[in-house]
Design a protein around this motif. Structure first.
Motif, PDB file in Angstrom:
ATOM      1  N   HIS A   1      -0.523  -4.387   5.398  1.00 27.82           N
ATOM      2  CA  HIS A   1      -1.839  -4.518   6.032  1.00 27.82           C
ATOM      3  C   HIS A   1      -2.914  -4.898   5.017  1.00 27.82           C
ATOM      4  N   GLU A   2      -2.484  -5.385   3.865  1.00 35.06           N
ATOM      5  CA  GLU A   2      -3.463  -5.867   2.882  1.00 35.06           C
ATOM      6  C   GLU A   2      -3.103  -7.315   2.583  1.00 35.06           C
TER       7      GLU A   2
ATOM      8  N   ASP B   1      -8.251  -3.080   1.634  1.00 33.68           N
ATOM      9  CA  ASP B   1      -8.044  -1.653   1.815  1.00 33.68           C
ATOM     10  C   ASP B   1      -8.678  -0.839   0.678  1.00 33.68           C
ATOM     11  N   MET B   2      -8.334  -1.130  -0.567  1.00 36.28           N
ATOM     12  CA  MET B   2      -8.741  -0.269  -1.685  1.00 36.28           C
ATOM     13  C   MET B   2     -10.260  -0.148  -1.820  1.00 36.28           C
TER      14      MET B   2
ATOM     15  N   SER C   1       0.551   3.552   1.874  1.00 35.86           N
ATOM     16  CA  SER C   1       0.842   3.898   3.269  1.00 35.86           C
ATOM     17  C   SER C   1       2.002   3.072   3.837  1.00 35.86           C
TER      18      SER C   1
ATOM     19  N   CYS D   1       0.851  -1.187   0.000  1.00 35.03           N
ATOM     20  CA  CYS D   1       0.000   0.000   0.000  1.00 35.03           C
ATOM     21  C   CYS D   1       0.891   1.244   0.000  1.00 35.03           C
TER      22      CYS D   1
HETATM   23 ZN    ZN Z   1      -3.302   0.575   2.881  1.00 37.70          ZN
END
Ligand code: ZN
Length: 356
Positions: A60-61, A151-152, A40, A38
Motif C-alpha cells: 500500500h505504499e 505512509d511513513m 503492516s 511496510c
Molecule cells: Zn504501511
C-alpha cells in the motif's frame, strides 16, 4: 498480470492473477512503478489480524503511472505520475461530514489497499476517488522521497498533529523506525523544543538526531521512564508519540506524560489480543487529564500535496529512510523477507517494478 500476493496465512508469493477492472467511475487504474514494503504487509501475512480476502495483492505504499481513468475523474489523465497513498478514504460516505474520514462507513474503510482490495504490489492496481486520493508528483521531488509520503511521512506527522504541539513543547517519541523518524520531523516542524527519541539501533539513533531529536535514549542501556522523568524535573513531557516498542510501551508513555495537558498519540499496531494497559496510579486513577489519541496515517489528495510540498521546498527529508533498493518481483520478494527479519541497518526498502 504479475503480483505479489498473500497466498495463505504465513505465506506470500509471486503469482499470475487477473487484471483488476475499473468499476468506480471516479477511480483510476495505475501501474505501480516504485513501491515499498511496510511492516503492516508483514503483519498481514504473518500476524493475527482480521481474515483477509483470498489471494490478496499486498502493498500500500507506491507511486505509479495512470493507465486508465473513470468517466468522472476530472483532474488526472493517462500518463500522469502519481503518489498512491496508503489510505484511500471513501469520500462519498456521509461519515466524512463528521470528519470521520479513515473509518467512514466501516472500521478501517480507508485502509482498503492490501486489506479489503488489491494493493500496489502488482502490474496494475485500482484507486477509487482518484481526484480526492491521488496526488501528482512534482517534477523536482525525488521519487523515493515521494514514496515515503504514502505512509511513513503521513503517519508520523499524524502523531505530531494529534499532540497539538506548542512552541517549545517537550516531546518523547518511542520507537524510531521510519514512522518514528518522521514523527520527529513532524514534531520539529510543529515547534517542539526538546525531543527525546527512544530506540536502540545505531543508524536510527543517528538519524533521529539528524532529524531534530535532542536526546536519543537506548532502551537497552537506560531506564527510559526514569531518564525522561529525571530530565524533566519529574514533570514529564507534553506529548508522547508511540511508534514502536513492546506492549509495555503504552504504560511507559502514560508514566512520562505530563499531568493536566499531556497527550499520547499512538501510531503503533498492537498485534494479537489482550489488553493495552497502563497503571491506575500513573493515570491519576483515571483523573490525570492526560489524553490518548489512536491514529492512522491520514490520507487525501490535498494532504499528500502538502506533504510533497514539504519535500519540494526542503522542509523535510526522507531520503535517508530508504536503505535498501531492489528491482522487479524477485527483488520485491527479497525485500519482503528482509523486512520480516528487520536486520540492523534496514529502515525502508524501495523496489522498482519497471525493471526485472
Ligand atoms: Zn504501511
Amino acid at each position: 498480470m504479475k503480483a505479489f500476493i498473500l497466498k495463505e496465512r504465513n505465506h506470500a508469493e509471486i503469482a499470475q492473477v487477473g487484471s483488476p477492472i475499473l468499476e468506480n467511475e471516479y477511480g483510476a487504474k495505475i501501474k505501480p512503478t516504485l513501491v515499498s514494503v511496510c511492516t503492516s504487509d508483514i503483519n498481514t501475512v504473518y500476524g493475527t489480524g482480521s481474515k483477509k480476502p483470498k489471494n490478496l495483492i499486498l502493498g500500500h505504499e507506491g507511486i505509479g503511472e495512470i493507465i486508465e481513468v473513470g468517466r468522472k475523474v476530472a483532474d488526472f489523465k493517462v500518463g500522469d505520475q502519481v503518489l498512491i497513498p496508503s489510505m484511500t478514504p471513501n469520500w462519498l460516505h456521509p461519515d466524512v461530514e463528521d470528519g470521520n474520514i479513515l473509518h467512514a462507513g466501516a472500521n478501517f474503510s480507508a485502509n482498503a489497499l492490501s486489506r479489503s482490495k488489491g494493493g500496489v504490489f502488482a502490474e496494475e492496481c485500482i484507486v477509487d476517488f482518484a481526484d480526492m486520493n491521488l496526488a501528482l508528483l512534482p517534477e523536482n521531488v525525488d521519487r523515493e522521497e515521494a514514496l515515503m509520503c504514502a505512509d511513513m511521512v503521513t503517519t508520523g506527522f499524524s502523531g505530531a498533529e494529534s499532540l497539538d504541539i506548542k512552541y517549545g513543547d517537550c516531546i518523547a517519541v518511542f520507537g524510531i523506525g521510519a514512522v518514528g523518524l518522521m514523527a520527529i520531523q513532524g514534531a520539529v516542524l510543529k515547534g517542539a523544543g526538546r525531543i527525546f527519541a527512544i530506540g536502540s539501533k545505531s543508524v536510527n539513533m543517528a538519524l533521529a538526531k539528524k532529524y531534530g531529536a535532542t536526546d536519543s535514549i537506548s532502551y537497552k542501556t537506560e531506564d527510559v521512564v526514569e531518564y525522561i522523568l529525571r530530565e524533566t524535573a519529574y514533570r514529564g513531557v507534553d506529548g508522547v508519540i508511540i511508534c514502536g516498542g513492546d506492549d509495555s510501551v503504552f504504560s511507559q508513555a502514560m508514566q512520562v506524560c505530563r499531568y493536566g495537558v499531556g497527550r499520547i498519540a499512538n501510531l503503533k499496531l498492537f498485534t494479537g489480543d489482550g489488553d493495552m494497559s497502563f497503571s491506575k496510579f500513573h493515570s491519576g486513577r483515571g483523573m490525570a487529564g492526560k489524553q490518548i489519541f489512536m491514529e492512522l496515517g491520514k490520507g487525501g489528495r490535498r494532504r499528500m500535496e502538502r506533504l510533497l510540498s514539504l519535500l519540494q521546498y526542503g522542509r523535510i527529508a526522507a531520503k535517508d529512510l530508504v536503505t535498501h533498493r531492489f528491482c522487479g518481483y524477485e527483488g520485491l520478494s527479497e525485500a519482503f523477507a528482509l523486512m520480516r527479519k528487520k536486520e540492523e541497518g534496514l529502515i525502508k526498502t524501495a523496489i522498482s517494478l519497471n525493471e526485472e
